[in-house]
Structure formats: structure tokens, C-alpha cells
Write a protein that holds these residues in place. Structure first.
Motif, PDB file in Angstrom:
ATOM      1  N   TYR A 172      37.867  32.695  41.713  1.00 31.68           N
ATOM      2  CA  TYR A 172      37.059  33.944  41.523  1.00 31.68           C
ATOM      3  C   TYR A 172      38.037  35.047  40.689  1.00 31.68           C
ATOM      4  CZ  TYR A 172      33.399  32.580  44.696  1.00 31.68           C
ATOM      5  OH  TYR A 172      32.358  31.878  45.509  1.00 31.68           O
ATOM      6  N   GLY A 196      38.489  39.356  39.790  1.00 34.06           N
ATOM      7  CA  GLY A 196      38.003  40.957  39.889  1.00 34.06           C
ATOM      8  C   GLY A 196      37.685  41.485  38.735  1.00 34.06           C
ATOM      9  N   LEU A 197      37.319  42.682  38.688  1.00 29.87           N
ATOM     10  CA  LEU A 197      37.212  43.708  37.477  1.00 29.87           C
ATOM     11  C   LEU A 197      38.401  43.722  36.969  1.00 29.87           C
ATOM     12  CD1 LEU A 197      34.413  46.018  38.535  1.00 29.87           C
ATOM     13  CD2 LEU A 197      34.146  43.876  37.400  1.00 29.87           C
ATOM     14  N   ASP A 243      25.789  41.436  39.255  1.00 31.26           N
ATOM     15  CA  ASP A 243      26.691  41.002  40.070  1.00 31.26           C
ATOM     16  C   ASP A 243      27.605  41.925  40.757  1.00 31.26           C
ATOM     17  OD1 ASP A 243      25.554  38.231  39.477  1.00 31.26           O
ATOM     18  OD2 ASP A 243      26.534  38.527  37.284  1.00 31.26           O
ATOM     19  N   VAL A 244      28.070  42.904  39.551  1.00 31.50           N
ATOM     20  CA  VAL A 244      29.062  43.757  40.480  1.00 31.50           C
ATOM     21  C   VAL A 244      28.498  44.446  41.521  1.00 31.50           C
ATOM     22  CG1 VAL A 244      30.429  45.655  39.451  1.00 31.50           C
ATOM     23  CG2 VAL A 244      30.236  43.830  38.132  1.00 31.50           C
ATOM     24  N   SER A 278      28.000  42.504  44.350  1.00 29.95           N
ATOM     25  CA  SER A 278      29.409  42.303  45.236  1.00 29.95           C
ATOM     26  C   SER A 278      29.900  43.363  45.861  1.00 29.95           C
ATOM     27  CB  SER A 278      30.363  41.816  44.060  1.00 29.95           C
ATOM     28  OG  SER A 278      30.103  40.671  43.518  1.00 29.95           O
ATOM     29  N   TRP A 326      41.490  46.044  43.202  1.00 24.01           N
ATOM     30  CA  TRP A 326      40.278  45.279  42.872  1.00 24.01           C
ATOM     31  C   TRP A 326      40.905  43.873  42.131  1.00 24.01           C
ATOM     32  CZ3 TRP A 326      36.248  48.932  40.337  1.00 24.01           C
ATOM     33  CH2 TRP A 326      35.809  49.856  41.472  1.00 24.01           C
ATOM     34  N   TRP A 350      39.177  41.836  44.821  1.00 23.36           N
ATOM     35  CA  TRP A 350      37.779  41.971  45.102  1.00 23.36           C
ATOM     36  C   TRP A 350      37.080  41.395  44.118  1.00 23.36           C
ATOM     37  CZ3 TRP A 350      34.258  46.209  42.700  1.00 23.36           C
ATOM     38  CH2 TRP A 350      32.944  46.013  42.912  1.00 23.36           C
ATOM     39  N   TYR A 351      36.936  40.028  44.579  1.00 26.09           N
ATOM     40  CA  TYR A 351      36.216  39.073  43.495  1.00 26.09           C
ATOM     41  C   TYR A 351      34.800  39.218  43.351  1.00 26.09           C
ATOM     42  CZ  TYR A 351      40.779  36.751  44.211  1.00 26.09           C
ATOM     43  OH  TYR A 351      42.355  36.428  44.404  1.00 26.09           O
ATOM     44  N   ILE A 352      34.313  38.990  42.126  1.00 19.93           N
ATOM     45  CA  ILE A 352      33.009  39.324  42.129  1.00 19.93           C
ATOM     46  C   ILE A 352      32.190  37.906  42.064  1.00 19.93           C
ATOM     47  CG2 ILE A 352      31.494  40.005  40.097  1.00 19.93           C
ATOM     48  CD1 ILE A 352      33.167  42.182  41.161  1.00 19.93           C
TER      49      ILE A 352
END
Length: 529
Positions: free
Chosen positions: A55, A57-58, A104-105, A108, A152, A155-157
Motif C-alpha cells: 500500500y 500513502g498520499l 479512494d482518498v 480511506s 500520511w 495512512w495507506y490508501i
């Protein structure tokens, strides 16, 4: 824009050479297992690293731990600091071929803040995410937050369509006894996909041929096998059965370094190991004290602190590979940490404090500890048990694998613990993360504050200063507020910081890795000859 990052000296980074075609299988063993593939189940460094291959993140962090763009190509902050606009990378696909979009963001962000998630602090509970178009998202805040996206990278999308199709819209709690679809399957955008997963047995990763970025590794697979036994893990490295192990027991470092085919990569780690004490409940669990909670008395908390000989733990248990800590954060992450001195070991003083608090003969209490998560974690707990016994406190230790430990002592288990050992590397590499996540009051319904505060310690004055720290943009004023917060905390003995452990990775001489001070073993930078 304002970003918060820590640059780690180049001396602890091994150079990664240019990348040839995929050619190698890398075999990796850790003392703990990979219980769940759900990226919101367990906020723990090793699990985050595993899932960081799959995964994204942003943002992401580079080899020097600086924040970099990832699924977001760039971002802008409004003049008032209340709106962050993220411009998403176009043409990115999830492993199943679905397109990555703003939907998706937003999905999530909702999922990561839902009940059962262990990552609720990643996105502020009051933040509103607004879709501008398929590749632009606004994050609207109630108050400025200059470090909004600093954690982030983990913080996996997730793929909204995939989650909805597989009844996986809700996060899987760490205490779940029945695995969800997302716990057994993964669908990210990252450089590797999961080919097979047997929880507690073996997980096989394969390169993602459609990854949007250019690979730096030369691996055609990663095979992860948990090996709980220290002796077995080291033997597997020395025999060549595995290529990388983590951690190397401190007593085996010299033996590994003297072998012809392996070495130990060591370096400073930003993780602080500490003890929680349950000061929240009116009656202490797992204790012979009935009708009240001894830890509500600051004298008892101070007595526990002063009964622990941290230098003895450093010398005997850690064999010199730890740095005793005065604070709940590594000194590299707070400029004024040198102004704080750890209270000295004082057994007689601890006994007097207990007597003054009404426990001249001590009392009995339970303690929880993982035995496969931190360097010598169970041995540290056993040492603490012996030290507290000298002060008259009988501690009944329960040491167990991390999956069981976190499921009991953590949020999803209702913080069912009286004394517990934990380690913490702030995801933001900033003091606010520790003060909010680990030391903040957890008594406000719907708030993410104190999510990792296993002991439930609560000081409203500390929380008030923590809130000021978040919105203060002047660096020196902010540092003075952080100092004030730690002054409040140290006088109140709400937690017992122990030490920062050292990194110790066992690596075949055929393998070259990047060692970051956050202890994330990331193989997308690995080379194997």
C-alpha cells in the motif's frame, strides 16, 4: 508550505546502487508475525513496513526520512492554513487494475477514522475531505495544523470499489477473532503485491509490474517467515537459510559479525520504550488492592519510576545497546531534551513514597508485555519485576506474542491491563504526536486523543498545552510550549520512559539495504547479488 521532517545522517544509510533487471529472491525473518493485511488494524512499525510494500500513502518518506510526494504529486495550503489541496497522481492503478481516484482518498479517510481502526489519529476527526475532481481533494480543517500530512506515509490508501465489493468497508480490529476479507487479502498501489499469505506462517510478495514509479530494487520476490526463537532466527541467517533477520539479539551481535557471510547493521533508533500504569480505573485490575487504584496517587507512580534501575537494564539486559531516557521522546526529535534529567534510581526513596501513599508493604499487580516485538522486551519486563519486588511490589507478569498483547492491552481490547510495556516512534517525528496519541486524555467520546494511552493517564493542563502546540507555527514558541508540556508530564509521573533501543539488523553480505532510524525495513530499496 510547512513540512516537519527529520534528516538522518548519511552515515547510517548504505548506498543503493543502480538497478538491474529483477533477479533475486530475498528471504526475511522477524521475531513477530504479520497477523492482518488490513492496513488499519495495527499501528506498529514492523506491520506498517510489511504493508508499505503493498500500500501507499498520499506522501512517503525517503531514505533520510524527509516527507516526499507519493500518491499526491503536490499540495498547497491556503493563506489561513485551514484548507490543504492535494493534487493526486494520474494514471495510478491498484493491483487489481482499478483506477486510483479522489473517491479512494475520501473513502480511506472515512475508513481510517471508523471504529476498529488503530490509525484514527492519522486524519483529524473534525477534518472534512471534499472531492474537487477525480484527481484533486481538499482537506478542510477547523483550526490550522502545520503537520497535517507528516504521518500520511503510513495512512495507506485503499480501493473503495474493492472494499465495497468484498464487504471490507469497516476496519478490522486488532482484537478480532475472525479474520475479515481485508485481513487476508490486499489490493494496494505499491511496488509489491501479495501473492500468498498464511498468517503466522509465510507471506510472499511479488513485484508490481504496473507500479507508477521506477523500482530501485532487483528482487523478483520477498518471502517473509516469522521466527520467534532468537537462536533459530540467528541460525537461519548464519546458515544462509534467510537473508535478513530483525532484530539480532544483543548477545549475538559479535557472533554474527564474526561470521563469513553475514553482518549486523546497527544505528540509532527513534523509538522510546516505556511503561504505562493504569491511572484511569477507579479499581485497579489484576491487583490485591480492592476498591481503589494505587496509580491514581502520584507518589505511587513516582515510586515505580524510582524503583527501576535503568542503568542496570542498559548494562545487563541491553548489553550497552540502549540510551536511558528522561522523556517520552528521543532526544534527536526535541531540541530542548537536554534540559531534562532522568530521576535517579532510588530504592529507599521508592519504599518511602509507597509507605507515605499507604502501601508500606507494597501491593500486588499484573503486568503485560510483548515477547516478540521490541529488543529484549520480555527480559526488560522480567528485570522490572525483580526491581519492583525489592520495593515490596509483587508483579505478576504476562508475556505473550504481540498479536495477543496488542489485542488485550490496546484500544481494541479495552486497555485491559494494569502495567504494560510499549515502544513508540512518533509517526510525525514530532513531540505533538507523543503528547496527543500516547499521553493525552482518552476520556472524550469520539476523540482520537489518547488512542495509544494504554494506562489512561489524564492531565487536562497537558492537553491544553498540546492543543496550543498543534496550531503554533513559530518554531521557537512551539518548542517552548513542548518544553512546558514535558515539564508538566515529568512532574506528574504519568508514564515511565525507559530507553531508546539500538537498531540491530542481521543481513547477508549479499544484500544491501537502507537502514532508517524509524526501524522500517523497506525492501523496495534492497539489492541482492
Amino acid at each position: 508550505m510547512i513540512q516537519n521532517s527529520v534528516l538522518i545522517p548519511a552515515s547510517i544509510i548504505l548506498t543503493v546502487l543502480s538497478t538491474p533487471a529483477f533477479a533475486a529472491s530475498l528471504r526475511y525473518a522477524n521475531q513477530g508475525d504479520l497477523k492482518s493485511l488490513d492496513p488499519y488494524t495495527l499501528n506498529e512499525t514492523t506491520t506498517n513496513a510489511h504493508l508499505g510494500h503493498v500500500y501507499e500513502g498520499l506522501t512517503r518518506r525517503g531514505k533520510d526520512l524527509a516527507v516526499q510526494p507519493s500518491l499526491a504529486e503536490r499540495w498547497e495550503i491556503s493563506d489561513d492554513g485551514l484548507t490543504w489541496r492535494f493534487f493526486l497522481r494520474k494514471g495510478v492503478k491498484f493491483h487489481n487494475g482499478n483506477d486510483f481516484t479522489a473517491d479512494d482518498v475520501i473513502f480511506s479517510a472515512t475508513r481510517v477514522r471508523a471504529q476498529g481502526s488503530n490509525f484514527t489519529t492519522r486524519v483529524p476527526t473534525t477534518a472534512e475531505l471534499v472531492k474537487v475532481d477525480d484527481h484533486t481533494v481538499d482537506v478542510k480543517l477547523k483550526t490550522p495544523n502545520p503537520i497535517l500530512n507528516s504521518q500520511w506515509d503510513t495512512w495507506y490508501i485503499m480501493d473503495k470499489e474493492w472494499a465495497e465489493a468484498n464487504n471490507a468497508t469497516a476496519p478490522t480490529p486488532a482484537a478480532a477473532t475472525t479474520p475479515s476479507f481485508a485481513a487476508l487479502n490486499a489490493n494496494g498501489t505499491g511496488p509489491f503485491r501479495i501473492e500468498s499469505h498464511q498468517a503466522g506462517v509465510k507471506t510472499v510478495f511479488k513485484p508490481n509490474p504496473a507500479w507508477w514509479d521506477k523500482p530501485e530494487h532487483n528482487l523478483d520476490e520477498i518471502v517473509f517467515t516469522p521466527i520467534a526463537s532468537d537462536a533459530t532466527r540467528v541460525a537461519a541467517l548464519l546458515s544462509g537459510e534467510v537473508d535478513v533477520i530483525e532484530p539480532v539479539p544483543v548477545q549475538d551481535i559479535a557472533r554474527v559479525n564474526s561470521s563469513p557471510n553475514a553482518q549486523v547493521l546497527t544505528g540509532p533508533e527513534l523509538r522510546t520504550i516505556f511503561l504505562n500504569m493504569d491511572s484511569a480505573r477507579d479499581e485497579l485490575l489484576f491487583s490485591n488492592v480492592k476498591g481503589k487504584n494505587p496509580f491514581k496517587d502520584v507518589r505511587v507512580r513516582e515510586a515505580f519510576f524510582k524503583a527501576i534501575d535503568i542503568n542496570l537494564i542498559r548494562d545487563r539486559v541491553m548489553r550497552g545497546l540502549s540510551t536511558p531516557s528522561a522523556l517520552m521522546i528521543a532526544p534527536e526529535l526535541f531540541v530542548h531534551s537536554k534540559d531534562f534529567e532522568r530521576p535517579k534510581y532510588d530504592l529507599e526513596g521508592a519504599k518511602k513514597l509507597l509507605a507515605d501513599a499507604g502501601y508500606p508493604n507494597g501491593f500486588e499487580v499484573g503486568m503485560d508485555c510483548p515477547n516478540d516485538r521490541y529488543v529484549n522486551d520480555e527480559a526488560i519486563c522480567q528485570a522490572v519485576v525483580g526491581m519492583l519486588a525489592r520495593a515490596g511490589v509483587k508483579v505478576n507478569l504476562t508475556a505473550q506474542p504481540k498479536a495477543l498483547y496488542f489485542g488485550k492491552a490496546g484500544k481494541s481490547g479495552g486497555y485491559t491491563t494494569s502495567v504494560s510495556l510499549l515502544g513508540w516512534t512518533p509517526g510525525t517525528f514530532d513531540s505533538h504526536n507523543v503528547l496527543y496519541d500516547v499521553m493525552g486524555c482518552r476520556d472524550v467520546p469520539g476523540s482520537s486523543r489518547g488512542e495509544t494511552n494504554y494506562g489512561g493517564y489524564c492531565n487536562k493542563d497537558l492537553d491544553a498545552v498540546t492543543d496550543q502546540i498543534l496550531v503554533e507555527t513559530d518554531p521557537e514558541k512551539r518548542n517552548q510550549l513542548i518544553k512546558k508540556a514535558f515539564e508538566i508530564a515529568t512532574k506528574d509521573y504519568g508514564h515511565i520512559p525507559l530507553h531508546q533501543q539500538a537498531l540491530a539488523w542481521g543481513v547477508s553480505k549479499k544484500v544491501k539495504l537502507v537502514q532508517r532510524a524509524d526501524n522500517q525495513l523497506l525492501f523496495y530499496w534492497a539489492r541482492k547479488d
